[in-house]
Design an enzyme around this catalytic site. Sequence first.
Site, mmCIF file in Angstrom:
data_model
loop_
_atom_site.group_PDB
_atom_site.id
_atom_site.type_symbol
_atom_site.label_atom_id
_atom_site.label_comp_id
_atom_site.label_asym_id
_atom_site.label_seq_id
_atom_site.Cartn_x
_atom_site.Cartn_y
_atom_site.Cartn_z
ATOM 1 N N HIS A 14 -10.040 -4.493 9.768
ATOM 2 C CA HIS A 14 -10.956 -4.332 8.505
ATOM 3 C C HIS A 14 -12.280 -3.557 8.410
ATOM 4 C CE1 HIS A 14 -8.041 -7.289 7.402
ATOM 5 N NE2 HIS A 14 -8.415 -7.478 6.214
ATOM 6 N N GLU B 10 0.748 -1.238 -0.132
ATOM 7 C CA GLU B 10 0.034 -0.173 -0.152
ATOM 8 C C GLU B 10 0.910 1.151 -0.082
ATOM 9 O OE1 GLU B 10 -2.850 -3.193 1.548
ATOM 10 O OE2 GLU B 10 -0.763 -2.530 1.916
#
Length: 725
Positions: A528, A458
Amino acid sequence: MPQHHRLEPQAPWVEVVTTEEDWDTADPQLLTTMLGHLLLIRTFEEYVLDLARAGLVHGPAHSSIGQEGGAVGSILPLAAGDTVNGSHRGHHQFLAKALAYVEPKGIDPTRDFSPDVRALLLRTLAEICGLDRGFSHGRGGSMHLRWKEAGAIGTNAIVGGGVPVAAGSAWAHRRAGTGAVAVTYVGDGAANIGSTLESLNLAAAWRLPLCFFVENNRYAVSTSVEEATREPRLSARGPGFGVASWKVDGMDVLAVHLTMREVLAHLRAGNGPALVEADVYRYFHQNGPFPGSAFGYRTREEEQEWRARDPIEQLSGHLARRGILATSDIEAGAARAKDLMADLGDVLLEPQPGGKPGQRRIRPREWPDPGFAHVGVRGDLSEFAGARTTDRDTFTGSLAEQKFIDAVSGVMARRMREDESIVVLGEDVHRLNGGTNGATRGLKDAFPDRVLGTPISENAFTGLAGGIAADGRYVPVVELMYADFMWVAADQLFNQIAKARHMFGGDDAMPLVLRSKVAMGTGYGSQHSMDPAGIFAASPGWRIVAPTTPFDYVGLMNSALRCKDPVVVLEHVDLYSSMGEGPVDDLDYCIPVGRAAVRRAGSRVTVLTYLAMTSYVLRAVEALGLDVEVIDLRWLDRASLDWDTIGASVRKTNNVLIAEQGPIGPSYGGWLADEIQRRLFDWLDQPVQRVTGGEASPSISKVLERAAIASDEDVAAKLAEMAAY
């Protein structure tokens, strides 16, 4: 006994060493130009240290004295269209690229320096001193030097922070087919940091024309390279990623130049990235005018050994030996450089009134206007001039019930057909029939070279997208699979992308769209399920969009893609499968920046909400039968909030409830409640009330997750309490 087979890396790894013959056959003009660059950069740096010693540089002065050979040797072979960026110790890299730009035919140290050289050094000195005539009007200072016109795309105060940005520049060069390359300069500390290693892998996987140039100056502040890594030959990092690597003596400017010529041939042939390790030495401490030995982490003997190999002295010796320049010519060139810097200092400085003899101050007229402090955090939205804007109440096209997720993929397909500059990247966006949720369905087949599935990295691919956006030729749309993964890319999101426009003077656009999903209620647990709205609202530079209907998603995504600021588009997993009205054929309208939607009119209480919480609020209001006005904010950032709609509602209801789903700690409503009470206090009958989840992040257990996040029952309870006030 098992057999052992020795494995060798596929990528080459070599050391380049010059010979006497190399020096004897080197072009005299190349050598004199090298000397011109070295003298100017060395003298400039010495002058900056003098200013720092006198207290005239506000903030750090990271000197590159001793390291100039690596920058000059590697940058002179570059073309004008090639780009470079560097670290906090980047004066020499910036000046080498800018000097080559203003004097493409070379610098003759035996002649007076040109007005263009003078102007460049003056602007650079002014920027380091924080003055208005600097490249970024003093906002960048010593550590953030950028002149895009010259191909210097920004030095960086975060160790390794600029590496992914350079990868984005390299990607843009390759996509544009110009043959240009990018060079990112890092130190020995950055050679071990995640952003560098992630970018090495990504650049290799995508065969980007990017050179990782490691200036190994032996120390990260006071920690030696031998303390920091088991493998102090930092060029060893490259072959592990399949990257061709070179090692060279950075004190030998000709050796660096010859190495870089080999590297550029490799890059321009399409062979993927390269890594160069140049052994250099910073003569002074991490910051300021004192040697490292003064702080006890290295010896005077070590410093003297490196100074004996000074790049200027080495080059001067060969120039004199070959009869190209006399020693007197070299000394005169150094004197001219010192005179130039003294003249530039006189432009910026004046005697300190009432001070001691020789004491000086910055001329007051050189400082930026204090009113400029917050200008340019975001753009002025002039890019929306001529845009077709509409909303649900004025839309004239056909509407039909459709899935929210179909609007997500549908509008992106439309925009990519209409605008070849848009590129989509992220993990698995090219597979699984549109990523993990179908948001990019059909895009890879339709636009195979503009939908880029990335490695799990990322920090690297988000920063690469930032580099693409800063380049200006393309508009990246980045998908972070879950909002929690933003923490992995936090440096690129909040230190790089968010701050770039303002930090570099306020004029350069940063057209980037970041898509990510909020997955509360799905059982994916605390890592998440994050709602990042509150985090982004606290980060100047980002605009935040939160669509709740298919119609809104189309119009808001079109606005996000048109905007020249970075925009995060938040998508709630609960909404993906929901049905709602959406456009049938007309996917080309924009919903104006800063316009909220009144989902239900009322006069007793104003409820402000967004994303999936909007439906919970509406359900609670209907169940209670209260006269409540529900506003779906849609645009959440400080600059884009619809204060006209909010203010009109509060003046009518005199009561405000902010409802959001996630935990109270990073919540969006905290700062919004404070802002409402400051702006609209006179119209409030009670303090602004809030509904949020609890302190903990959602758990995986269905029961515990439901207990952790807010729901329609929580909204109903709070509204009933407020109605009884």
